[in-house]
Scaffold this active site. Sequence first.
Site, mmCIF file in Angstrom:
data_model
loop_
_atom_site.group_PDB
_atom_site.id
_atom_site.type_symbol
_atom_site.label_atom_id
_atom_site.label_comp_id
_atom_site.label_asym_id
_atom_site.label_seq_id
_atom_site.Cartn_x
_atom_site.Cartn_y
_atom_site.Cartn_z
ATOM 1 N N ASP A 9 0.878 -1.164 0.000
ATOM 2 C CA ASP A 9 0.000 0.000 0.000
ATOM 3 C C ASP A 9 0.919 1.218 0.000
ATOM 4 O O ASP A 9 1.799 1.351 0.851
ATOM 5 C CB ASP A 9 -0.900 0.002 1.245
ATOM 6 N N GLU A 128 -13.512 -5.334 -1.923
ATOM 7 C CA GLU A 128 -13.330 -5.113 -0.483
ATOM 8 C C GLU A 128 -14.613 -5.582 0.187
ATOM 9 O O GLU A 128 -15.642 -4.932 0.118
ATOM 10 C CB GLU A 128 -13.059 -3.627 -0.202
#
Lengths: 249, 212
Positions: A9, A128
């Site tokens: 990330d 997600e």
Amino acid sequence: MIRIIPRLDIKWPNLIKGIQLEGLRVIGNPQAFTANYYATGADEIILMDCVASLYNRNSLNDLIRQVAESVFVPITVGGGIRSVDNAKSIFRSGADKVAINTAAIASPDLIKDIAYNFGSQAVVLSVEAKKYDHHKWLCYYDNGRENSGLDVIDWVKKAEDLGAGEILLTSVDNEGTEIGFDYELIEKVSHSVNVPVIASGGMGTLEHCHQAVTAGASAVAIAKVLHYNELTIPQIKKYLTEKDLKVRV
Amino acid sequence: MQSLSTAHVTVVDYGVGNILNVERALRHIGMSFATVNDVAEIPQDTDLLILPGVGAFGASIEELKNKKLFDYVYHWAHIQKKPLVGICLGMQMLFSKSFEMGEHIGLNLIPGQVKKIPLQHLSSGKYPVPHVGWSNLHFNSSSFEKGAAYFVHSYFVTDMPDDYLMSYCMYGDIQVPAIVGKENILGFQFHPEKSGEYGLMLLKKYIEQLLR
């Protein structure tokens, strides 16, 4: 063969880590991490742009270029990809696949358009998933902040029809917690589609990885345990081999 | 003939797929090259032509034709018998026809067809399509060390005479041609530029052989 994929990330210029997609912590230089992962056997690399604003677009492309210069395994890039042009500029920087979520939920035809121009294998649907009831999950977007109201199973089937080549399945509930993956989620999704599923979110022990594969994952995306050096890629691969699973050595 | 580092190599960029990775790999193994996207730009002293490719067969053949590269490549390889390397979709285009989204005629340089990988539900598990990931390569001669290469495709080559099969991988029960070769023509189904150091080594060794 099961693929072990470090997931980074990025909040330019740093590698960061979050828990349950909230609360960020700077870990270090992304390029140094990817070089190490490549050298120690990473099968692919995933780079997720966590700020994902248009303002940061050039920085991300620079990072991709740097990483691609010496990493000769596939690179998937996600975060804020909103159009075919965004995808094109990312491919031109050296990425092999793009992962899309928010923009695909807003406009599902984006999946079809990118697949048409670059091939299905270049389009990864990033999901997600957050559990809301027994055996049911909802799709979140905007880096896990917003609820789309879409059922995960319905959505992945639709995305597959539109041309998504793989599903990157992240459990929002388990992400960063190291308590294990959401195996039921992995099982349900991998039984609902015919494209490969990459499990993401929750790895803590070697056995978690094994269970993700048993649940139906073709690949495992790992962040925290690798970035904090709790486990290494060779250790993970050795463990899976002992469990009679095939990995690239 | 030429060696790897002295050969004049031309990479054909016909607008399909990302050639940066192929270019990076070639540089890494010590080759210098020119990249062109127009048939008129192909240098006269080209020794080796590389045809990369990612995407859909039909659309790519169209692009080749639009840029007058289809006839050029055919003439180069079949009439002039000069070295040609096809990578991924570029390899599939070397064959007779493909059934990807319709029926499309290929360059027909090597006999064979390109068909969809069927879904397989075996006792060993489900084999998703596209075939994405690493698979071990099997070689017909023992001169290459074993290793795994990165594949990402939904279509594969079938009905090709065994003579041209240099390496294959198994995907479930299906034998997927991984490296094919016919005289001056070489093809890689997997991405040698994305298969780690092993892929780079194979790219180098096979091109060296081709140039000899």
